[in-house]
Design a protein around this motif. Structure first.
Motif, PDB file in Angstrom:
ATOM      1  N   GLY A 162      -3.964   7.498  -3.699  1.00  0.00           N
ATOM      2  CA  GLY A 162      -5.568   7.987  -3.241  1.00  0.00           C
ATOM      3  C   GLY A 162      -6.193   8.370  -1.974  1.00  0.00           C
ATOM      4  N   PRO A 163      -7.140   8.844  -1.916  1.00  0.00           N
ATOM      5  CA  PRO A 163      -7.764   9.275  -0.428  1.00  0.00           C
ATOM      6  C   PRO A 163      -7.891   8.215   0.384  1.00  0.00           C
ATOM      7  CG  PRO A 163      -9.609   9.234  -2.153  1.00  0.00           C
ATOM      8  CD  PRO A 163      -8.517   8.831  -2.847  1.00  0.00           C
ATOM      9  N   ALA A 164      -7.945   8.748   1.833  1.00  0.00           N
ATOM     10  CA  ALA A 164      -8.332   7.587   2.760  1.00  0.00           C
ATOM     11  C   ALA A 164      -9.489   6.673   2.433  1.00  0.00           C
ATOM     12  CB  ALA A 164      -8.497   8.550   4.206  1.00  0.00           C
ATOM     13  N   GLY A 165      -9.329   5.595   2.790  1.00  0.00           N
ATOM     14  CA  GLY A 165     -10.363   4.467   2.682  1.00  0.00           C
ATOM     15  C   GLY A 165     -10.890   4.117   1.160  1.00  0.00           C
ATOM     16  N   ALA A 166     -10.053   4.415   0.269  1.00  0.00           N
ATOM     17  CA  ALA A 166     -10.354   4.083  -1.078  1.00  0.00           C
ATOM     18  C   ALA A 166     -10.205   2.575  -1.450  1.00  0.00           C
ATOM     19  CB  ALA A 166      -9.679   4.870  -2.069  1.00  0.00           C
ATOM     20  N   GLY A 167      -9.460   1.923  -0.395  1.00  0.00           N
ATOM     21  CA  GLY A 167      -9.312   0.419  -0.612  1.00  0.00           C
ATOM     22  C   GLY A 167      -7.694   0.270  -0.826  1.00  0.00           C
ATOM     23  N   LYS A 168      -7.001   1.380  -0.994  1.00  0.00           N
ATOM     24  CA  LYS A 168      -5.300   1.065  -1.450  1.00  0.00           C
ATOM     25  C   LYS A 168      -4.773  -0.153  -0.859  1.00  0.00           C
ATOM     26  CE  LYS A 168      -3.918   4.983  -0.250  1.00  0.00           C
ATOM     27  NZ  LYS A 168      -5.138   5.623   0.400  1.00  0.00           N
ATOM     28  N   SER A 169      -4.753  -0.358   0.460  1.00  0.00           N
ATOM     29  CA  SER A 169      -4.207  -1.295   1.165  1.00  0.00           C
ATOM     30  C   SER A 169      -4.541  -2.630   0.768  1.00  0.00           C
ATOM     31  CB  SER A 169      -3.877  -1.053   2.616  1.00  0.00           C
ATOM     32  OG  SER A 169      -5.177  -1.187   3.098  1.00  0.00           O
ATOM     33  N   THR A 170      -5.742  -3.019   0.751  1.00  0.00           N
ATOM     34  CA  THR A 170      -6.303  -4.173   0.482  1.00  0.00           C
ATOM     35  C   THR A 170      -6.023  -4.383  -1.024  1.00  0.00           C
ATOM     36  OG1 THR A 170      -8.251  -3.639   1.809  1.00  0.00           O
ATOM     37  CG2 THR A 170      -8.627  -5.555   0.075  1.00  0.00           C
ATOM     38  N   VAL A 178      -1.525   4.142 -10.572  1.00  0.00           N
ATOM     39  CA  VAL A 178      -2.848   4.136 -10.486  1.00  0.00           C
ATOM     40  C   VAL A 178      -3.524   5.044  -9.261  1.00  0.00           C
ATOM     41  CG1 VAL A 178      -4.684   2.475  -9.843  1.00  0.00           C
ATOM     42  CG2 VAL A 178      -2.977   1.753 -10.952  1.00  0.00           C
ATOM     43  N   PHE A 179      -4.566   5.812  -9.577  1.00  0.00           N
ATOM     44  CA  PHE A 179      -5.058   6.553  -8.774  1.00  0.00           C
ATOM     45  C   PHE A 179      -6.294   5.948  -8.486  1.00  0.00           C
ATOM     46  CE2 PHE A 179      -7.199  10.281  -6.792  1.00  0.00           C
ATOM     47  CZ  PHE A 179      -6.185  11.164  -6.028  1.00  0.00           C
ATOM     48  N   LEU A 180      -6.511   5.135  -7.063  1.00  0.00           N
ATOM     49  CA  LEU A 180      -7.729   4.575  -6.687  1.00  0.00           C
ATOM     50  C   LEU A 180      -8.540   5.688  -5.909  1.00  0.00           C
ATOM     51  CD1 LEU A 180      -8.769   1.742  -6.851  1.00  0.00           C
ATOM     52  CD2 LEU A 180      -7.831   1.334  -4.578  1.00  0.00           C
ATOM     53  N   THR A 181      -9.747   5.730  -6.114  1.00  0.00           N
ATOM     54  CA  THR A 181     -10.614   6.497  -5.320  1.00  0.00           C
ATOM     55  C   THR A 181     -12.109   5.768  -5.287  1.00  0.00           C
ATOM     56  OG1 THR A 181     -11.467   8.681  -4.981  1.00  0.00           O
ATOM     57  CG2 THR A 181     -11.562   7.863  -7.111  1.00  0.00           C
ATOM     58  N   ALA A 182     -12.920   6.468  -4.473  1.00  0.00           N
ATOM     59  CA  ALA A 182     -14.254   5.984  -4.339  1.00  0.00           C
ATOM     60  C   ALA A 182     -15.101   7.010  -3.553  1.00  0.00           C
ATOM     61  CB  ALA A 182     -14.481   4.601  -3.529  1.00  0.00           C
ATOM     62  N   SER A 183     -16.175   6.998  -3.540  1.00  0.00           N
ATOM     63  CA  SER A 183     -17.286   8.158  -2.986  1.00  0.00           C
ATOM     64  C   SER A 183     -17.056   8.265  -1.625  1.00  0.00           C
ATOM     65  CB  SER A 183     -18.451   8.042  -3.362  1.00  0.00           C
ATOM     66  OG  SER A 183     -19.182   6.818  -2.708  1.00  0.00           O
ATOM     67  N   VAL A 184     -17.248   9.442  -1.019  1.00  0.00           N
ATOM     68  CA  VAL A 184     -17.035   9.631   0.416  1.00  0.00           C
ATOM     69  C   VAL A 184     -17.931   8.742   1.324  1.00  0.00           C
ATOM     70  CG1 VAL A 184     -17.241  11.151   2.512  1.00  0.00           C
ATOM     71  CG2 VAL A 184     -16.060  12.046   0.264  1.00  0.00           C
ATOM     72  N   SER A 185     -18.936   8.477   0.788  1.00  0.00           N
ATOM     73  CA  SER A 185     -19.963   7.489   1.551  1.00  0.00           C
ATOM     74  C   SER A 185     -19.556   6.122   1.470  1.00  0.00           C
ATOM     75  CB  SER A 185     -21.620   7.848   1.067  1.00  0.00           C
ATOM     76  OG  SER A 185     -21.582   7.505  -0.143  1.00  0.00           O
ATOM     77  N   VAL A 186     -19.233   5.691   0.289  1.00  0.00           N
ATOM     78  CA  VAL A 186     -18.702   4.338   0.138  1.00  0.00           C
ATOM     79  C   VAL A 186     -17.399   4.055   1.243  1.00  0.00           C
ATOM     80  CG1 VAL A 186     -17.625   2.644  -1.356  1.00  0.00           C
ATOM     81  CG2 VAL A 186     -19.589   3.999  -2.063  1.00  0.00           C
ATOM     82  N   ARG A 187     -16.549   5.133   1.183  1.00  0.00           N
ATOM     83  CA  ARG A 187     -15.323   4.967   1.889  1.00  0.00           C
ATOM     84  C   ARG A 187     -15.709   4.941   3.439  1.00  0.00           C
ATOM     85  NH1 ARG A 187     -11.661   9.498   0.789  1.00  0.00           N
ATOM     86  NH2 ARG A 187     -12.950  10.708  -0.335  1.00  0.00           N
ATOM     87  N   ALA A 188     -16.553   5.952   3.950  1.00  0.00           N
ATOM     88  CA  ALA A 188     -16.972   5.795   5.463  1.00  0.00           C
ATOM     89  C   ALA A 188     -17.572   4.495   5.679  1.00  0.00           C
ATOM     90  CB  ALA A 188     -17.733   7.003   5.559  1.00  0.00           C
ATOM     91  N   LYS A 189     -18.602   3.911   4.776  1.00  0.00           N
ATOM     92  CA  LYS A 189     -18.888   2.761   5.130  1.00  0.00           C
ATOM     93  C   LYS A 189     -18.045   1.582   5.210  1.00  0.00           C
ATOM     94  CE  LYS A 189     -22.970   2.274   2.981  1.00  0.00           C
ATOM     95  NZ  LYS A 189     -23.585   2.013   1.600  1.00  0.00           N
ATOM     96  N   ARG A 190     -17.181   1.592   4.454  1.00  0.00           N
ATOM     97  CA  ARG A 190     -15.764   0.487   4.362  1.00  0.00           C
ATOM     98  C   ARG A 190     -15.218   0.722   5.757  1.00  0.00           C
ATOM     99  NH1 ARG A 190     -13.508   1.361  -1.759  1.00  0.00           N
ATOM    100  NH2 ARG A 190     -15.072   0.491  -2.772  1.00  0.00           N
TER     101      ARG A 190
END
Ligand code: DC
Length: 222
Positions: free
Chosen positions: A9-17, A142-154
């Motif tokens: 998935g893209p950067a900041g989607a929460g993959k590592s957590t 699994v392809f884990l994603t989230a919106s750009v604004s949510v990822r930036a906030k995280r």
């Protein structure tokens, strides 16, 4: 061959957590492949090699010996024998990692290390090309994603918690730029494998994502 769970998935989607929590529940090791690309980026920065110069990076790569070590189930990355784990998660290192990871010479040196790690252990491995290139036969992708604004906030919260000064608009712009580069590069671009499950975590809690993945593990006999 160990048991394999691939999370891309893209950067900041929460993959590592997510991957860390899932690996604990399953008793698998967590393999953070982004950290390996970041270790190469750190090497390039420290060696003062111009990272935009593919030829210069290719020439320098044999001087980078990246290894993984697990201490109390935590992945440590060794660069030429030195533990650099705590120096990898800065925006500068991430941006250079995104650039140099487009070079085939960088990818091939890490591909072998990633496959070997998955042969010798049960793994939850996260990255960009795990389901498509590194572990194409993984029973759960699994392809884990989230919106750009949510990822930036995280990412903003993660960095401010660590005491790093940052600007959310700049983080959002960096994420867009990084997504674009990771998805459009020629070698092993970020993309969802055909047989991967898409999970959008924008409106899901960490626990909800982990529970869904545990369900999927059950269905796949993992
Ligand atoms: O997941 P991360 O932010 O730590 O990854 C840093 C960069 O490394 C990312 O922008 C792209 C690259 N990367 C990659 O190309 N392939 C992987 N399997 C993992 C990371």
């Amino acid at each position: 061959m160990g048991k394999q769970i691939a999370i891309d998935g893209p950067a900041g989607a929460g993959k590592s957590t997510i991957a860390k929590l899932l690996s604990k529940k399953k008793g698998f090791i967590y393999v953070d492949t982004g950290a390996m690309y970041r270790a190469i980026a750190l090497f390039i920065l420290e060696s003062k090699v111009p990272f935009d110069d593919e030829g210069a990076v290719e020439k320098a790569i044999p001087g980078a010996d990246v290894r993984l070590k697990y201490i109390d189930e935590k992945q440590c990355v060794l660069l030429n024998g030195k533990d650099v784990t705590d120096r990898l998660r800065t925006e500068e290192v991430g941006n250079v990692a995104s650039k140099v990871s487009a070079y085939p010479s960088v990818r091939s040196c890490l591909t072998q290390l990633q496959r070997r790690t998955a042969e010798e252990n049960d793994v939850v491995m996260d990255g960009r090309d795990i389901g498509t290139v590194i572990l194409p036969n993984a029973p759960l992708k699994v392809f884990l994603t989230a919106s750009v604004s949510v990822r930036a906030k995280r990412r903003f919260l993660e960095l401010t918690e660590k005491g790093e000064e940052c600007d959310i608009k700049k983080i959002e712009a960096d994420i867009r730029e990084r997504d674009e580069r990771d998805m459009t590069r020629e070698t092993a671009p970020l993309k969802q494998a055909e047989d991967a499950i898409l999970l959008d975590s924008s409106d899901m809690s960490i626990d909800e994502v982990v529970s869904r993945l545990l369900e999927l593990c059950g269905e796949r006999g993992l």
